[in-house]
Design an enzyme around this catalytic site. Structure first.
Site, PDB file in Angstrom:
ATOM      1  N   TYR A  89      -9.668 -47.828  -8.541  1.00  0.00           N
ATOM      2  CA  TYR A  89     -10.543 -47.400  -9.639  1.00  0.00           C
ATOM      3  C   TYR A  89     -10.193 -45.982 -10.066  1.00  0.00           C
ATOM      4  CZ  TYR A  89     -14.685 -46.023 -12.253  1.00  0.00           C
ATOM      5  OH  TYR A  89     -15.533 -45.548 -13.248  1.00  0.00           O
TER       6      TYR A  89
ATOM      7  N   HIS B  28     -10.532 -38.260 -15.281  1.00  0.00           N
ATOM      8  CA  HIS B  28     -10.691 -39.251 -16.345  1.00  0.00           C
ATOM      9  C   HIS B  28     -11.345 -38.557 -17.539  1.00  0.00           C
ATOM     10  CE1 HIS B  28     -11.035 -42.762 -13.204  1.00  0.00           C
ATOM     11  NE2 HIS B  28      -9.894 -42.073 -13.101  1.00  0.00           N
TER      12      HIS B  28
ATOM     13  N   HIS C 291     -14.181 -35.838 -16.374  1.00  0.00           N
ATOM     14  CA  HIS C 291     -14.795 -35.747 -15.051  1.00  0.00           C
ATOM     15  C   HIS C 291     -13.737 -35.960 -13.983  1.00  0.00           C
ATOM     16  CE1 HIS C 291     -15.242 -39.813 -16.703  1.00  0.00           C
ATOM     17  NE2 HIS C 291     -15.025 -40.262 -15.482  1.00  0.00           N
TER      18      HIS C 291
ATOM     19  N   HIS D  75     -12.617 -37.204 -10.278  1.00  0.00           N
ATOM     20  CA  HIS D  75     -12.884 -38.091  -9.143  1.00  0.00           C
ATOM     21  C   HIS D  75     -12.049 -37.613  -7.961  1.00  0.00           C
ATOM     22  CE1 HIS D  75     -15.023 -41.449 -11.205  1.00  0.00           C
ATOM     23  NE2 HIS D  75     -14.328 -41.053 -12.256  1.00  0.00           N
TER      24      HIS D  75
END
Length: 308
Positions: A33, A123, A136, A138
């Site tokens: 992801y 992202h 943002h 991750h």
């Protein structure tokens, strides 16, 4: 205020009525992801991956970073933490390379100083409430900080041996071990606040926002305080901004869709109110300066002795 979330992925399995074994958490899936690979390779049409970085991996990982997280899923003990995931909203009024600089500073604080194996990516895509970009960061990391001892993949995830570290697995540097304890979330948010504000002071100490139709210059620094604590400390009356439940975002049920529209309207109204409340002094100063300039212009116009 800013958004920063931290959660732990715990390895656990359960049996269905048909006898099928289901895994409730997967570090490998979280990795795909984050990197938009595997089953998540079909990214959103307007999404950009601004940055991707991996670090502090054991030697057996080589360049296959997904293998580390796959191995964590395989060898971590049942009900043990296989990964910690972090999501941090980044300023959208600084340049991409400045966001990367900020992200690397956050990685240094959250991962590198403890030698945590990690994967990270930025992202960037339009938000669900507007067309404004919402970048943002991750980060996912293992709490098993490298200690210089070479271990096989299986041994790496075994229990740490206090008396003979080379015989056991890599030690987990949990919040308790690091001395954070129950204050872990507060420490995490303090680190994020400090790093964001350092970058903003360096590149964008102010920003221009619209308040009641006026473009007003305000400080762009962030605060880790909750809405309640911010109101108490600064004598404000900010409203809580609710989060949108994930199920509403993708539901096709008419009642859910109506609830989503109402929730989006409330969020926008609360955000607008909070901006006006947070920066009321700057808006008032802006309007005073505007009125003063208008008076000066009017006085200069009528004092002009030149003939018509």
């Amino acid at each position: 205020m800013f958004f920063a979330g931290l959660k732990h992925l715990t390895k656990s399995t359960y049996l269905t009525q048909t006898g099928r074994t289901i895994k409730s958490a997967s570090a490998q899936a979280a990795y795909h992801y984050l990197t938009r690979t595997g089953q998540f390779s079909q990214r959103k049409s307007n999404e950009v991956i601004e940055f991707e970085q991996h670090g502090n991996m054991p030697s057996w990982v080589k360049l296959d970073h997904a293998n580390f997280w796959k191995t964590a899923d395989l060898y971590e003990r049942e009900k043990g933490r296989i990964a910690t995931t972090v999501v941090i909203a980044l300023p959208n009024h600084i340049r991409p390379e400045q966001r990367i600089e900020l992200s690397q500073a956050l990685i240094q604080e959250l991962c590198d100083q403890h030698q945590f194996p990690y994967s990270a990516a930025i992202h960037r895509h339009a938000g669900s409430l507007s067309d404004i970009d919402q970048p943002h960061l991750h980060i996912m990391y293992s709490e098993r900080g490298l200690d210089g001892i070479e271990r096989s993949p299986e041994q790496f995830f075994k229990q740490w041996n206090r008396k003979a570290p080379e015989r056991g697995g890599t030690r987990k540097l949990t919040a308790d071990v690091l001395g954070y304890g129950r204050d872990h979330i507060e420490v995490f948010r303090e680190i994020v606040e400090q790093q964001i504000n350092q970058i903003l002071k360096k590149y964008a100490p102010t920003k221009t926002i619209e308040i009641k139709g006026e473009m007003v210059e305000v400080p762009s620094l962030v605060s880790r305080l909750s809405t309640k604590d911010y109101n108490t400390q600064y004598g404000k009356a900010l409203k809580e901004v609710p989060m949108i439940p994930p199920y509403l975002m993708y539901s096709k049920d008419e009642d859910d869709m109506q609830e989503l529209d109402e929730l989006k309207t409330m969020i926008q109204e609360h955000r607008r109110f909070n901006i006006e409340e947070m920066y009321s002094e700057y808006y008032e100063a802006h309007m005073r300066l505007k009125a003063e300039k208008q008076r000066h212009y009017s006085a200069s116009y009528f004092d002009d002795p030149s003939p018509f």
